[in-house]
Design an enzyme around this catalytic site. Structure first.
Site, PDB file in Angstrom:
ATOM      1  N   TYR A 144       0.891  -1.230   0.061  1.00 50.90           N
ATOM      2  CA  TYR A 144      -0.025   0.029  -0.055  1.00 50.90           C
ATOM      3  C   TYR A 144       0.862   1.170  -0.105  1.00 50.90           C
ATOM      4  O   TYR A 144       1.692   1.485   0.878  1.00 50.90           O
ATOM      5  CB  TYR A 144      -0.991   0.109   1.089  1.00 50.90           C
ATOM      6  CG  TYR A 144      -1.682   1.122   1.349  1.00 50.90           C
ATOM      7  CD1 TYR A 144      -2.682   1.616   0.551  1.00 50.90           C
ATOM      8  CD2 TYR A 144      -1.397   2.199   2.458  1.00 50.90           C
ATOM      9  CE1 TYR A 144      -3.625   2.400   0.516  1.00 50.90           C
ATOM     10  CE2 TYR A 144      -2.267   3.092   2.491  1.00 50.90           C
ATOM     11  CZ  TYR A 144      -3.452   3.530   1.611  1.00 50.90           C
ATOM     12  OH  TYR A 144      -4.127   4.719   1.796  1.00 50.90           O
ATOM     13  N   ASP A 239       9.216   3.038  -0.346  1.00 53.01           N
ATOM     14  CA  ASP A 239       8.122   3.736   0.526  1.00 53.01           C
ATOM     15  C   ASP A 239       8.334   3.244   2.006  1.00 53.01           C
ATOM     16  O   ASP A 239       7.934   2.267   2.289  1.00 53.01           O
ATOM     17  CB  ASP A 239       6.768   3.341  -0.083  1.00 53.01           C
ATOM     18  CG  ASP A 239       5.722   3.896   0.820  1.00 53.01           C
ATOM     19  OD1 ASP A 239       6.145   4.681   1.729  1.00 53.01           O
ATOM     20  OD2 ASP A 239       4.660   3.726   0.327  1.00 53.01           O
ATOM     21  N   LYS A 267       4.327   9.081   8.962  1.00 52.06           N
ATOM     22  CA  LYS A 267       4.171   8.433  10.170  1.00 52.06           C
ATOM     23  C   LYS A 267       5.149   8.921  11.210  1.00 52.06           C
ATOM     24  O   LYS A 267       5.008   9.852  11.822  1.00 52.06           O
ATOM     25  CB  LYS A 267       4.257   7.039   9.979  1.00 52.06           C
ATOM     26  CG  LYS A 267       2.853   6.596   9.106  1.00 52.06           C
ATOM     27  CD  LYS A 267       2.643   5.064   8.932  1.00 52.06           C
ATOM     28  CE  LYS A 267       1.135   4.952   8.284  1.00 52.06           C
ATOM     29  NZ  LYS A 267       1.287   3.963   6.962  1.00 52.06           N
TER      30      LYS A 267
END
Ligand SMILES: *Cc1c(COP(=O)(O)O)cnc(C)c1O
Length: 427
Positions: A144, A239, A267
């Site tokens: 994702y 990523d 994050k």
């Protein structure tokens, strides 16, 4: 199983907010039941609307590596807030933040701050396309990368199958520019490059996948990915929105000793505030406006409060923290594996550092087709039993659970005991 105050709030929420939540996985749809509404958090604990304490293994889906409401982070936010919330002009804080990130991620020779992981990956891909003047992007099934149109694409079956959208509202024309391959399939990637290598702008990967549950890369897979990109003039993008500052201060690339062309972070780098970053080779990043022709902007990018929270968090990311997380992770992994064995359940435990998943299928899980075999019903029952015992585990089989520096050995042991009971009653 949810408290009555949470239920009442959920009923109000679903009238106004689709599914009652501002991000889908919070709705607990994958496990049934209603979500717990949270009133506050401290250390490794979350407190539900009625005051019930939960031991938290989600950590806001990754950011809270120091635990909730860490005093230094809160102080940094409070101090920053007294100087104003946003200026829309550059600040010393952003320079300090970029210098700190650069010291941890030497591959990020230049970078930009944005406000979410989605923005970081979306922008990195636009830059890679602008730099290479090519259109195709390669991603891996089960990874994702946020909710940008061209990244919401599922695998076609096998090699060189053009993507079909995984979400309504994504034009097929856009989905077609994304090619998907099985994670850990170096041969398939090699074949794809042999066929359409001159059209590939970028290959984007979660270097350790968290978004199909925790799935580590096979030895050599990431090395091959970087080399193939280099040989064909494509841009390799790690990523690290989840793995960044999670698997080491310098992310998966530090842990494995690798240097991708570009990296996305989010994050943890925002310490719980909306902050993310993308960056990479200086020649690639120099195509961004105002230096070059690739446009990317943001009113709140590099927001001083968010950057302050991020900097305060980054200051605590030393070897002591990662040694502690490794030890806690190993303790949890061993305990869960023992509980699985004792219960006779068909399940496996996979972990890298402080990311861990208990899959209800036989291991090892190396790709989405392996993960997809997991028994979601058994996971849902397991999740419900854990929640009843005060353990707030991710409400979906294909999510990684996270430890924080605020978790203790006792917390882990209590979790293992709860999991052992949950595995028995859920079988
Ligand atoms: C969470 C995540 C994103 C998206 O970040 P948001 O801040 O939710 O937009 C992108 N990539 C990975 C690997 C993630 O885990």
């Amino acid at each position: 199983m949810t408290d009555t105050l949470s239920r009442a709030l959920f009923e109000r929420a679903i009238r106004l907010i689709p599914g009652g939540v501002n991000s889908p996985v919070r709705a607990f749809r994958a496990v049934g039941g209603d979500p717990v509404f949270i009133q506050r958090a401290e250390g490794a604990k979350l407190y539900g609307a009625d005051g019930t304490a939960y031991l938290d293994y989600i950590g806001s889906w990754g950011p809270m590596i120091l635990g909730h409401a860490h005093p230094d982070v809160i102080r940094a936010v409070q101090d920053a807030a007294t100087r104003g919330l946003s200026y829309g002009a550059p600040t010393e804080l952003e320079v300090k933040f970029a210098e700190k990130i650069q010291s941890l991620y030497p591959s990020m020779e230049m970078m930009r701050c944005v406000s979410s992981g989605t923005e970081a990956t979306m922008s990195a891909i636009r830059v890679a396309r602008g730099f290479t003047k090519r259109d195709l992007v390669v991603k891996f099934e089960g990874c994702y990368h946020g909710h940008a149109d061209h990244l919401l694409v599922k695998a076609g079956s096998g090699l060189a199958t053009f993507g079909t959208p995984d979400s309504g509202g994504v034009p097929e024309g856009i989905a077609k520019t994304t090619l998907t391959l099985p994670f850990n399939d170096e041969a398939a990637l090699r074949d794809l490059f042999a066929k359409v290598g001159t059209q590939i702008a970028a290959v984007i990967v979660e270097p350790v996948v968290g978004n199909m549950g925790c799935v580590p890369p096979d030895p050599g897979f990431l090395e091959a990915l970087i080399a193939l990109c280099r040989d064909h003039g494509a841009v390799s993008i790690f990523d690290e929105v989840m793995t960044g500052c999670r698997l080491a201060a310098g992310g998966a690339q530090e842990r494995f000793g690798l240097r991708p062309d570009m990296t996305t972070l989010g994050k943890i780098v925002g310490g719980g505030m909306p902050l993310a970053a993308y960056g990479g080779r200086a020649d690639i990043m120099s195509v961004i406006a105002p230096l070059g022709s690739v446009y990317q902007a943001g009113t709140l990018s590099g927001n001083p409060i968010a950057v302050s929270a991020g900097l305060a968090t980054l200051q605590h990311l030393g070897p002591a923290l990662y040694m502690r997380l490794e030890a806690l992770g190993a303790r949890l992994e061993e305990g869960l594996a023992r509980a699985v064995k004792d219960s006779g359940a068909t399940a496996c435990v996979q972990r890298v550092g402080s990311m861990i998943t208990l899959f209800f299928c036989e291991g090892p899980v190396r790709s989405w087709s392996d993960a997809d075999k997991a028994d979601r019903k058994r996971f849902a029952a397991f999740h419900g039993e854990l929640l009843r015992r005060g353990i707030y585990w991710p409400p979906a089989q294909f999510e990684a659970a996270f430890l924080s520096g605020a978790h203790t050995e006792e917390d882990v042991d209590r979790t293992v005991m709860a999991a052992a009971e949950a595995l028995k009653s859920a079988s």
